[in-house]
Design a protein around this motif. Structure first.
Motif, PDB file in Angstrom:
ATOM      1  N   LEU A  29       0.826  -1.208   0.000  1.00 41.21           N
ATOM      2  CA  LEU A  29       0.000   0.000   0.000  1.00 41.21           C
ATOM      3  C   LEU A  29       0.859   1.256   0.000  1.00 41.21           C
ATOM      4  CD1 LEU A  29      -2.760  -1.032   2.585  1.00 41.21           C
ATOM      5  CD2 LEU A  29      -2.982  -0.873   0.093  1.00 41.21           C
ATOM      6  N   ALA A  30       1.956   1.230   0.762  1.00 42.24           N
ATOM      7  CA  ALA A  30       2.856   2.387   0.796  1.00 42.24           C
ATOM      8  C   ALA A  30       3.448   2.647  -0.582  1.00 42.24           C
ATOM      9  CB  ALA A  30       3.962   2.156   1.817  1.00 42.24           C
ATOM     10  N   LEU A  31       3.834   1.587  -1.276  1.00 42.97           N
ATOM     11  CA  LEU A  31       4.406   1.747  -2.612  1.00 42.97           C
ATOM     12  C   LEU A  31       3.344   2.209  -3.619  1.00 42.97           C
ATOM     13  CD1 LEU A  31       6.889  -1.251  -2.811  1.00 42.97           C
ATOM     14  CD2 LEU A  31       7.421   1.185  -2.698  1.00 42.97           C
ATOM     15  N   HIS A  32       2.113   1.784  -3.420  1.00 43.94           N
ATOM     16  CA  HIS A  32       1.025   2.276  -4.274  1.00 43.94           C
ATOM     17  C   HIS A  32       0.872   3.781  -4.091  1.00 43.94           C
ATOM     18  CE1 HIS A  32      -2.793   2.248  -6.459  1.00 43.94           C
ATOM     19  NE2 HIS A  32      -3.313   2.953  -5.462  1.00 43.94           N
ATOM     20  N   ARG A  33       0.956   4.228  -2.856  1.00 41.70           N
ATOM     21  CA  ARG A  33       0.889   5.671  -2.575  1.00 41.70           C
ATOM     22  C   ARG A  33       2.059   6.410  -3.217  1.00 41.70           C
ATOM     23  NH1 ARG A  33      -3.360   8.002   0.752  1.00 41.70           N
ATOM     24  NH2 ARG A  33      -4.129   6.396   2.170  1.00 41.70           N
ATOM     25  N   LEU A  34       3.238   5.833  -3.106  1.00 38.48           N
ATOM     26  CA  LEU A  34       4.432   6.460  -3.678  1.00 38.48           C
ATOM     27  C   LEU A  34       4.315   6.547  -5.195  1.00 38.48           C
ATOM     28  CD1 LEU A  34       7.236   7.622  -3.029  1.00 38.48           C
ATOM     29  CD2 LEU A  34       8.157   5.306  -3.248  1.00 38.48           C
ATOM     30  N   ASP A  35       3.792   5.505  -5.811  1.00 41.13           N
ATOM     31  CA  ASP A  35       3.591   5.497  -7.257  1.00 41.13           C
ATOM     32  C   ASP A  35       2.630   6.619  -7.664  1.00 41.13           C
ATOM     33  OD1 ASP A  35       3.712   3.730  -9.913  1.00 41.13           O
ATOM     34  OD2 ASP A  35       1.615   4.293  -9.589  1.00 41.13           O
ATOM     35  N   ALA A  36       1.568   6.809  -6.907  1.00 44.29           N
ATOM     36  CA  ALA A  36       0.600   7.859  -7.226  1.00 44.29           C
ATOM     37  C   ALA A  36       1.236   9.242  -7.129  1.00 44.29           C
ATOM     38  CB  ALA A  36      -0.607   7.763  -6.287  1.00 44.29           C
ATOM     39  N   ILE A  37       2.077   9.458  -6.129  1.00 44.58           N
ATOM     40  CA  ILE A  37       2.755  10.757  -6.002  1.00 44.58           C
ATOM     41  C   ILE A  37       3.635  11.005  -7.219  1.00 44.58           C
ATOM     42  CG2 ILE A  37       4.363  12.129  -4.635  1.00 44.58           C
ATOM     43  CD1 ILE A  37       3.473  10.511  -2.168  1.00 44.58           C
ATOM     44  N   HIS A  38       4.359   9.981  -7.670  1.00 39.53           N
ATOM     45  CA  HIS A  38       5.200  10.127  -8.861  1.00 39.53           C
ATOM     46  C   HIS A  38       4.359  10.487 -10.087  1.00 39.53           C
ATOM     47  CE1 HIS A  38       8.357   8.188  -6.480  1.00 39.53           C
ATOM     48  NE2 HIS A  38       9.203   8.447  -7.454  1.00 39.53           N
ATOM     49  N   ARG A  39       3.251   9.787 -10.270  1.00 41.63           N
ATOM     50  CA  ARG A  39       2.420  10.040 -11.452  1.00 41.63           C
ATOM     51  C   ARG A  39       1.835  11.448 -11.416  1.00 41.63           C
ATOM     52  NH1 ARG A  39       1.987   5.279 -14.193  1.00 41.63           N
ATOM     53  NH2 ARG A  39       2.495   3.453 -12.925  1.00 41.63           N
ATOM     54  N   TYR A  40       1.465  11.889 -10.229  1.00 37.66           N
ATOM     55  CA  TYR A  40       0.954  13.248 -10.122  1.00 37.66           C
ATOM     56  C   TYR A  40       2.050  14.265 -10.441  1.00 37.66           C
ATOM     57  CZ  TYR A  40      -0.982  17.546  -8.255  1.00 37.66           C
ATOM     58  OH  TYR A  40      -1.423  18.840  -8.121  1.00 37.66           O
ATOM     59  N   ALA A  41       3.241  14.034  -9.888  1.00 37.29           N
ATOM     60  CA  ALA A  41       4.339  14.972 -10.127  1.00 37.29           C
ATOM     61  C   ALA A  41       4.608  15.134 -11.614  1.00 37.29           C
ATOM     62  CB  ALA A  41       5.595  14.502  -9.407  1.00 37.29           C
ATOM     63  N   TYR A  42       4.511  14.032 -12.342  1.00 36.37           N
ATOM     64  CA  TYR A  42       4.797  14.097 -13.782  1.00 36.37           C
ATOM     65  C   TYR A  42       3.752  14.890 -14.558  1.00 36.37           C
ATOM     66  CZ  TYR A  42       9.129  11.561 -14.382  1.00 36.37           C
ATOM     67  OH  TYR A  42      10.459  11.216 -14.376  1.00 36.37           O
ATOM     68  N   THR A  43       2.569  15.125 -13.965  1.00 43.21           N
ATOM     69  CA  THR A  43       1.593  15.984 -14.645  1.00 43.21           C
ATOM     70  C   THR A  43       1.956  17.460 -14.508  1.00 43.21           C
ATOM     71  OG1 THR A  43       0.125  16.258 -12.718  1.00 43.21           O
ATOM     72  CG2 THR A  43      -0.216  14.295 -14.104  1.00 43.21           C
ATOM     73  N   LYS A  44       2.923  17.770 -13.636  1.00 46.99           N
ATOM     74  CA  LYS A  44       3.292  19.166 -13.376  1.00 46.99           C
ATOM     75  C   LYS A  44       4.733  19.489 -13.779  1.00 46.99           C
ATOM     76  CE  LYS A  44      -0.712  19.346 -11.284  1.00 46.99           C
ATOM     77  NZ  LYS A  44      -1.893  19.934 -11.952  1.00 46.99           N
ATOM     78  N   LEU A  45       5.494  18.496 -14.216  1.00 46.68           N
ATOM     79  CA  LEU A  45       6.922  18.707 -14.461  1.00 46.68           C
ATOM     80  C   LEU A  45       7.247  19.187 -15.865  1.00 46.68           C
ATOM     81  CD1 LEU A  45       8.599  15.667 -12.636  1.00 46.68           C
ATOM     82  CD2 LEU A  45       8.515  18.052 -11.914  1.00 46.68           C
ATOM     83  N   GLY A  46       6.283  19.182 -16.770  1.00 46.71           N
ATOM     84  CA  GLY A  46       6.578  19.578 -18.139  1.00 46.71           C
ATOM     85  C   GLY A  46       7.590  18.646 -18.771  1.00 46.71           C
TER      86      GLY A  46
END
Length: 561
Positions: A110-127
């Motif tokens: 579950l922790a890694l699922h959360r970490l994966d979601a944070i990464h995917r969100y970050a990539y929507t803002k990184l250009g």
């Protein structure tokens, strides 16, 4: 009596749980040791569920880089929220050094699922920017061109920024751009209470059970010191680095190519003396034989002046350059592979939280970012860590004297620089033993804990499978992450090329499967709330920054120490 006949290691430990039962070992009759007693206690139907209540969380550091793999020179993206107040997305040392923090979860998956979601969100803002895939930094610009993280104009924001100015002054900016994985781990308080009561510890004094929990975590840390070299062998992933990282420092590394240095048998140069190092901290060894001695050591370090820092002072041309001239500006400046921790309250220092309310969890800080995993750590690694840390928590942990501490540090240092050397030996009980033999013995000692975790969590052997994967690495060093990294870098001819290759692969994977719109909305709301919170802090701030620092520096006394 029927529970005594359960086959396998867990059945053996159930047998040992019988009151006053003794077992025969060789030609002598012995009582169960501490690990055996505690395992037997937990392998009871009434208590086994406690293992489901432990928590773990992950902090992943990663540099933002441009499409060429160079350090991003842009500010922290405001779309990600406030680095000061966002609970899951912040910055560490540099403005370009992101830190992703998962909530605490009962399961590493579950922790890694959360970490994966944070990464995917970050990539929507990184250009066009990407996240660097390695622990060791990309090719860095000149020191003056590495921007220190900015947290706004509030007193607390400026405190965080000035603290980082002090780090730049003391250690250099390049060293502060190293990234890692931090693994936060706790066992439930009910488990510690159960163990304490089984060992005759009651509430005869007000804080008996709290103190038992704290000292058990400190004992766990001592065992971690004894055995953490194994983690560096199994999971070290930084045998190479960019030549420019050393900034002209003397070294004994070998040249792999024009821009790449390495050691042929290294597992983690990040954790060697070429990574985090400092003369002022070289003699700092907080005592971990009790919580009181640990806290006292850190309090002394944040209070004791260090002449070279005194020569610089806290201000230059009227601008703050460091929070104090002491060995440590704050206790978190102490570079350690593991720390006892407690969630702090508003206005509270970490050492105060520990002293006043005891240890709540531990933070493992020695893990390299795994460049073969998009989120920097594999679930298999987490499964092994859970079994390893449970072993460290339940195993007997004698106090460590100064000489023993040096031996543990030397074993660790040998492993990070030459862990894959075929004939490498480590020191155990004043005898040199092959790393391979000791590692295999440790894995077998951890096996019953992996079995217990699998049984309770119904993971269909996931912890045991991870154990077998680690055993395979011991038997064949070519399977270790450090060997795999070195093979890839050799094939490409450059650390920078390998880092860019992996960063691109991970970026493609995250961008190919973005979050659902509802998930993005949750993160957007969190970002806006953090920005509003920072604005509120800045608008309601009172008093000067000088007074704020003075109050902070004087707030080291603990009510229960």
């Amino acid at each position: 009596m029927q529970n005594w006949r359960v086959p396998g290691a867990l059945g053996y430990f159930r047998l040992l749980s019988a009151p006053h039962l003794q077992y025969k070992k060789g030609n002598t009759v012995s009582k169960p040791n501490q690990l055996e007693r505690r395992l037997a206690l937990l392998d009871d139907d009434a208590h086994r569920g406690l293992l489901l209540q432990g928590l773990r969380g992950i902090e992943r550091e990663t540099l933002r880089v441009d499409a060429q793999g160079h350090l991003a020179r842009t500010p922290h993206p405001v779309q990600l929220g406030s680095a000061l107040t966002h609970p899951q997305i912040t910055t560490d040392y540099a403005e370009a050094l992101l830190e992703f923090i998962t909530p605490a979860e009962h399961d590493i998956g579950l922790a890694l699922h959360r970490l994966d979601a944070i990464h995917r969100y970050a990539y929507t803002k990184l250009g066009a920017e990407m996240l660097w895939s390695q622990s060791m930094p990309c090719d860095l610009p000149a020191e003056e061109d590495i921007e220190i993280a900015w947290y706004g104009k509030s007193n607390i924001g400026m405190l965080k920024h000035v603290y980082r100015r002090g780090l730049a002054l003391r250690y250099g900016k390049a060293m502060q751009c190293i990234a890692g994985i931090h693994y936060n781990y706790s066992l439930p308080e009910q488990l510690w209470t159960l163990i304490a009561q089984s060992e005759g510890i009651t509430e005869e004094r007000r804080h008996a059970l709290r103190d038992f929990q704290s000292e058990s975590y400190i004992a766990m840390i001592r065992n971690f010191r004894r055995y953490s070299w194994l983690l560096m062998y199994l999971f070290g992933a930084s045998p190479v680095l960019a030549k420019g990282f050393l900034r002209g420092r003397e070294h004994s590394l070998e040249t792999l190519s024009d821009d790449t240095l390495y050691l042929p048998y290294a597992t983690s140069l990040r954790m060697s003396d070429l990574g985090y190092q400092n003369d002022a901290q070289s003699g700092l060894r907080p005592h971990e034989n009790s919580l009181e001695s640990y806290v006292s050591s850190l309090m002394d370090a944040v209070s004791r002046p260090y002449p070279p820092y005194e020569e610089v002072g806290t201000k230059k041309d009227g601008e703050w350059v460091q929070l104090s001239t002491n060995i440590l500006q704050i206790e978190n400046e102490y570079y350690s592979t593991i720390r006892p921790k407690r969630v702090i309250r508003t206005g509270e220092r970490p050492v105060q939280a520990l002293c006043n309310r005891g240890v709540q969890y531990i933070e493992v800080r020695c893990l390299d970012v795994d460049p073969f995993e998009p989120v920097g750590i594999a679930v298999e690694t987490g499964r092994f860590l859970d079994a390893f840390l449970l072993f460290c928590a339940l195993e007997e942990s004698p106090k460590i004297n100064a000489m023993e501490g040096q031996v543990h540090a030397r074993n660790f240092a040998r492993t990070v620089k030459e862990g894959r050397r075929p004939d490498l030996t480590l020191t155990r009980d004043d005898v040199e033993v092959p790393l391979k033999d000791w590692a295999l013995e440790l894995i077998e000692r951890i096996r019953p804990l992996a079995e217990l975790l699998d049984q309770e969590h119904n993971y269909q052997g996931a912890h045991l499978a991870s154990l077998e994967a680690q055993k395979a690495k011991v038997l064949d060093p070519a399977l270790t992450p450090s060997a795999r990294v070195l093979d890839e870098v050799r094939a490409l001819g450059s650390f920078a090329k390998f880092g860019l290759q992996q960063s691109e692969l991970h970026a493609q994977a995250f961008r190919a499967e973005p979050l659902m719109p509802a998930e993005v909305a949750v993160f957007d709301e969190m970002a806006q709330a953090s920005l509003a919170e920072q604005q509120q802090i800045e608008q309601t701030d009172t008093g000067s920054f000088d007074d704020f620092v003075a109050a902070y520096n004087s707030s080291t006394l603990c009510g229960n120490c």
